[in-house]
Design an enzyme around this catalytic site. Structure first.
Site, PDB file in Angstrom:
ATOM      1  N   GLY A  45       1.046  -0.765   0.361  1.00 45.49           N
ATOM      2  CA  GLY A  45       0.372  -0.239  -0.121  1.00 45.49           C
ATOM      3  C   GLY A  45       1.113   1.417  -0.106  1.00 45.49           C
ATOM      4  N   GLN A  50       2.976   9.786   0.804  1.00 47.43           N
ATOM      5  CA  GLN A  50       4.537   9.465   0.799  1.00 47.43           C
ATOM      6  C   GLN A  50       5.611   9.591  -0.327  1.00 47.43           C
ATOM      7  OE1 GLN A  50       2.206   5.277   1.965  1.00 47.43           O
ATOM      8  NE2 GLN A  50       4.707   5.428   3.464  1.00 47.43           N
ATOM      9  N   CYS A  93       5.724  -0.072   7.241  1.00 53.29           N
ATOM     10  CA  CYS A  93       5.686   0.685   7.162  1.00 53.29           C
ATOM     11  C   CYS A  93       6.842   0.835   5.980  1.00 53.29           C
ATOM     12  CB  CYS A  93       5.297   2.059   7.903  1.00 53.29           C
ATOM     13  SG  CYS A  93       4.913   3.759   7.075  1.00 53.29           S
ATOM     14  N   LEU A  94       6.844   1.809   4.494  1.00 53.16           N
ATOM     15  CA  LEU A  94       8.266   1.996   3.712  1.00 53.16           C
ATOM     16  C   LEU A  94       8.577   3.185   4.238  1.00 53.16           C
ATOM     17  CD1 LEU A  94       6.046   1.716   0.638  1.00 53.16           C
ATOM     18  CD2 LEU A  94       7.962  -0.329   1.660  1.00 53.16           C
ATOM     19  N   HIS A 135      -3.992   1.855   7.669  1.00 49.44           N
ATOM     20  CA  HIS A 135      -3.301   2.559   7.471  1.00 49.44           C
ATOM     21  C   HIS A 135      -2.829   2.979   6.239  1.00 49.44           C
ATOM     22  CE1 HIS A 135       1.830   1.758   7.518  1.00 49.44           C
ATOM     23  NE2 HIS A 135       1.833   2.521   7.101  1.00 49.44           N
ATOM     24  N   GLU A 136      -3.249   3.114   5.394  1.00 48.95           N
ATOM     25  CA  GLU A 136      -3.439   3.977   4.051  1.00 48.95           C
ATOM     26  C   GLU A 136      -4.000   5.332   4.410  1.00 48.95           C
ATOM     27  OE1 GLU A 136      -0.023   4.001   2.828  1.00 48.95           O
ATOM     28  OE2 GLU A 136      -0.411   2.083   2.827  1.00 48.95           O
ATOM     29  N   HIS A 139      -1.785   7.610   6.532  1.00 47.38           N
ATOM     30  CA  HIS A 139      -1.247   8.525   6.171  1.00 47.38           C
ATOM     31  C   HIS A 139      -2.032   9.733   5.650  1.00 47.38           C
ATOM     32  CE1 HIS A 139       2.277   6.565   6.186  1.00 47.38           C
ATOM     33  NE2 HIS A 139       2.243   5.457   6.296  1.00 47.38           N
TER      34      HIS A 139
END
Length: 172
Positions: A45, A50, A93-94, A135-136, A139
């Site tokens: 995702g 991000q 998480c990226l 999660h996204e 963000h």
């Protein structure tokens, strides 16, 4: 095109995003870049902020996960309509490479959004896809998964992440 994934504590990660007004060629290109970047980074995702774009867009692809239903979505201006149940899952998480934390989420979510053609879509997601969506969505609201953890777990995770950042900085 693969773009740089912003790393915490970049300020854009803590800033709520703006609604998309028009779905045009620029948005199409952005979505393709988001998928390219997500796949390059081996994520499932990615939120637009991000990669430095403060718009309410997320992409999800849980297909690489063997323990999940294959699912590939583009969600523009997503909204959580209803949620139920609880699940605890160890998330990464990226924007926080090297860190994973157990986070409590809803186990089932009902959402609506626009697709890439501008049509309203509705989905019910359960389990892993529901976790990725939440999660996204966080963000897009300027919330990171580390904000979902409290107390000593949060402090230890931030200390570990700071240590990793120092190691990356000294090796470059």
């Amino acid at each position: 095109m693969i773009r740089e994934v912003l790393k915490y504590p970049h300020p854009i990660l803590k800033t709520p995003t703006q609604k998309v007004q028009d779905i045009d060629q620029e948005i199409y290109n952005l979505v393709q870049d988001m998928f390219d970047t997500m796949y390059h980074e081996e994520g499932v995702g990615l939120a637009a902020n991000q990669i430095g774009v403060p718009l309410r867009i997320m992409v999800i692809d849980t297909t690489p996960r063997k323990d999940s239903q294959p699912l590939k979505l583009v969600l523009i201006n997503p909204e959580l309509v209803h949620a139920e149940g609880n699940i605890v899952y160890k998330e990464g998480c990226l924007s926080f490479p090297g860190i994973s934390l157990e986070v409590e989420r809803f186990s089932r979510v009902y959402l609506k959004a626009l697709d890439l053609e501008g049509k309203e879509v509705e989905y019910t997601l359960e389990g892993f896809p529901a976790i990725v969506f939440q999660h996204e969505l966080d963000h897009l609201e300027g919330i990171t998964f580390i904000d979902r953890v409290k107390g000593v777990k949060r402090r230890l995770a931030l200390e570990k992440y700071a240590k990793l950042q120092r190691a990356w900085t000294s090796s470059s």
